[in-house]
Design a protein around this motif. Structure first.
Motif, mmCIF file in Angstrom:
data_model
loop_
_atom_site.group_PDB
_atom_site.id
_atom_site.type_symbol
_atom_site.label_atom_id
_atom_site.label_comp_id
_atom_site.label_asym_id
_atom_site.label_seq_id
_atom_site.Cartn_x
_atom_site.Cartn_y
_atom_site.Cartn_z
ATOM 1 N N VAL A 1 4.205 -66.702 23.965
ATOM 2 C CA VAL A 1 4.928 -67.974 24.066
ATOM 3 C C VAL A 1 4.576 -68.916 22.913
ATOM 4 N N GLU A 2 3.495 -68.624 22.199
ATOM 5 C CA GLU A 2 3.098 -69.467 21.056
ATOM 6 C C GLU A 2 4.306 -69.739 20.161
ATOM 7 N N GLY A 3 4.443 -70.988 19.731
ATOM 8 C CA GLY A 3 5.604 -71.373 18.938
ATOM 9 C C GLY A 3 6.792 -71.752 19.805
ATOM 10 N N TYR A 4 6.573 -71.809 21.134
ATOM 11 C CA TYR A 4 7.619 -72.188 22.094
ATOM 12 C C TYR A 4 8.841 -71.276 21.966
ATOM 13 N N ASN A 5 8.577 -69.981 21.815
ATOM 14 C CA ASN A 5 9.661 -69.006 21.694
ATOM 15 C C ASN A 5 10.287 -68.775 23.059
ATOM 16 N N SER A 6 11.494 -69.292 23.250
ATOM 17 C CA SER A 6 12.135 -69.234 24.569
ATOM 18 C C SER A 6 12.557 -67.827 24.972
ATOM 19 N N LEU A 7 12.542 -66.866 24.035
ATOM 20 C CA LEU A 7 12.815 -65.480 24.416
ATOM 21 C C LEU A 7 11.798 -64.989 25.429
ATOM 22 N N PHE A 8 10.608 -65.614 25.428
ATOM 23 C CA PHE A 8 9.542 -65.185 26.317
ATOM 24 C C PHE A 8 9.395 -66.099 27.531
ATOM 25 N N ASN A 9 10.418 -66.902 27.775
ATOM 26 C CA ASN A 9 10.496 -67.648 29.036
ATOM 27 C C ASN A 9 11.109 -66.713 30.066
ATOM 28 N N VAL A 10 10.271 -66.132 30.911
ATOM 29 C CA VAL A 10 10.725 -65.149 31.898
ATOM 30 C C VAL A 10 10.076 -65.446 33.241
ATOM 31 N N GLN A 11 10.714 -64.934 34.292
ATOM 32 C CA GLN A 11 10.157 -64.984 35.633
ATOM 33 C C GLN A 11 10.166 -63.577 36.212
ATOM 34 N N PRO A 12 9.017 -63.033 36.644
ATOM 35 C CA PRO A 12 7.707 -63.679 36.681
ATOM 36 C C PRO A 12 7.189 -63.947 35.278
ATOM 37 N N PRO A 13 6.263 -64.877 35.122
ATOM 38 C CA PRO A 13 5.783 -65.223 33.781
ATOM 39 C C PRO A 13 4.905 -64.128 33.201
#
Length: 423
Positions: free
Chosen positions: A270-282
């Motif tokens: 998630v470093e750099g606020y990369n929204s590709l890695f905004n997932v559920q479950p985290p």
């Protein structure tokens, strides 16, 4: 009889302790012979698969199809073709469509569109509650009769444990399997990533492991009380693995899966606020990732895709506001093979987790044995490809490997003996 012959392939099927180079003959949608020529008939087509692996087709225990209702994200045709490109022959579709898959009409619509598309077979998961609202029981028997293989509330919350108990009791009465997700809504509310040092450093609200483990404890106790057939979808942390192991030791008949993303990445992605890695479950810690990998290697966990295609705009918002999810069907097998190439997972464990365990759970005979339906894929484990937006079959542009070179390529996929994908 007219045969498809595949020769020089390495046949790998851990369900039958099969790992050998042999020719295979297919006719009428089924494997007729392995390692020997049929007594009679002629070869209609021959494939020289030198250097390739022939493995049972992958089976996904949970992917989001955007049809009906979310045409901007894709269609059943686009996503089932993408699934084939990733090595899948069967996919369980989650019920969070629009309208929700809580009626026989929606289940039948999904099945009809999937059959018309002619790619991966779709096995619908019907909605556990009406509108996925978590309150009123859906018509479970009607959904099962319409073609739902199990019932799920996706990641939507059940109102309380009393409602969950009643749902389980009803399902147990009719022997209907449930696919449940473990997430305490009160503990995870407002969170967008794993609660830990990375979230603190980035100033993002975290989701604690206890949001999952407390929910798993509730589910396991209610499974024990009701006797329902249940599968826990998308576990993400080491403590969950330990709780499931203890449940198995007590003889509780519960199965579970984890997502490919949780095996490939940690919260540091998630470093750099990369929204590709905004997932559920985290995405969780490295300790959690390694525990999940060990459970897969030992045959305790299946691997699901949690495929969720999104258009570009859905991921352009700030990290916390971006829509959660990854497009995972395209290049699924090459991504998974990266775990094999770097020695974190054996090829037998990978096939077992993506084919054998899901097949057993769903009552399918997905094996490389004589007489079995020919649901399989040919893969070149050494071919290298750069993942580009143009190479994606899915309409989702939120693929985590965009721009990367992956080792391994799905060459052909067969469903019931029919070639449905070729690269």
């Amino acid at each position: 009889m007219r045969y498809l012959q595949i020769e020089n392939a390495r046949l790998i099927d851990p369900a039958n302790n099969l790992d050998t180079v042999a020719e295979i003959f297919v006719a009428d949608g089924r494997i007729q012979t392995i390692g020997r020529r049929p007594i009679a008939g002629e070869i209609e087509e021959s494939i020289d698969a030198q250097g390739q692996w022939l493995i049972p087709g992958l089976i996904d225990l949970g992917g989001h199809l955007p049809e009906p209702g979310y045409s901007q994200k894709g269609s059943i045709a686009s996503e089932t073709r993408a699934a084939c490109a990733g090595g899948f022959t069967h996919i369980c579709s989650l019920p969070d469509t629009k309208p929700v898959a809580d009626t026989a009409a929606v289940i039948q619509l999904v099945l009809e569109k999937a059959a018309k598309a002619g790619f991966a077979r779709v096995l619908p998961l019907g909605a556990l509650t009406q509108g996925l609202a978590g309150e009123q029981i859906a018509n479970m028997v009607t959904l099962q009769e319409a073609g739902a293989v199990a019932l799920s509330n996706a990641r939507r919350p059940i109102r309380d444990n009393y409602v969950l108990r009643r749902l389980m009791e009803y399902a147990a009465t009719y022997d209907i399997p449930l696919f449940l997700t473990a997430n305490d809504e009160a503990l995870s509310a407002g969170g967008c990533m794993h609660e830990g040092p990375t979230a603190t450093r980035m100033g993002l609200s975290g989701i604690p492991e206890t949001a999952e483990t407390i929910a798993i404890a509730n589910i396991l106790l209610l499974i024990e009380q009701t006797g329902v057939r249940a599968h826990i979808s998308q576990i993400s942390c080491a403590r969950s693995v330990a709780m499931l192991t203890e449940a198995h030791q007590r003889g509780l008949p519960v199965t579970a899966d984890t997502t490919l993303a949780n095996l490939l990445y940690t919260d540091e992605a998630v470093e750099g606020y990369n929204s590709l890695f905004n997932v559920q479950p985290p995405l969780r810690s490295e300790r959690d990732r390694l525990a999940l990998l060990q459970a897969v290697e030992q045959g305790h966990l299946a691997i699901s895709s949690n495929h969720q295609p999104h258009e570009i705009a859905a991921k352009k918002a700030p990290f916390a506001d971006a829509e959660a999810g990854m497009s995972q069907y395209d290049h699924f097998l090459p991504q998974a093979l990266s775990l094999v190439h770097r020695g974190e997972l054996s090829i037998d464990a990978l096939i077992r987790a993506t084919s054998t365990i899901p097949a057993n759970l769903l009552g399918l005979h997905q094996q490389l044995t004589e007489g079995a339906a020919f649901n399989a894929c040919l893969v070149d484990p050494n071919a290298e490809n750069v993942v580009t937006a143009q190479s994606l079959q899915s309409r989702g542009r939120n693929h985590p490997a965009l721009g990367r070179t992956l080792k391994g390529q799905v060459k052909r996929v067969f469903v019931d003996g029919q070639l449905v994908f070729a690269s």
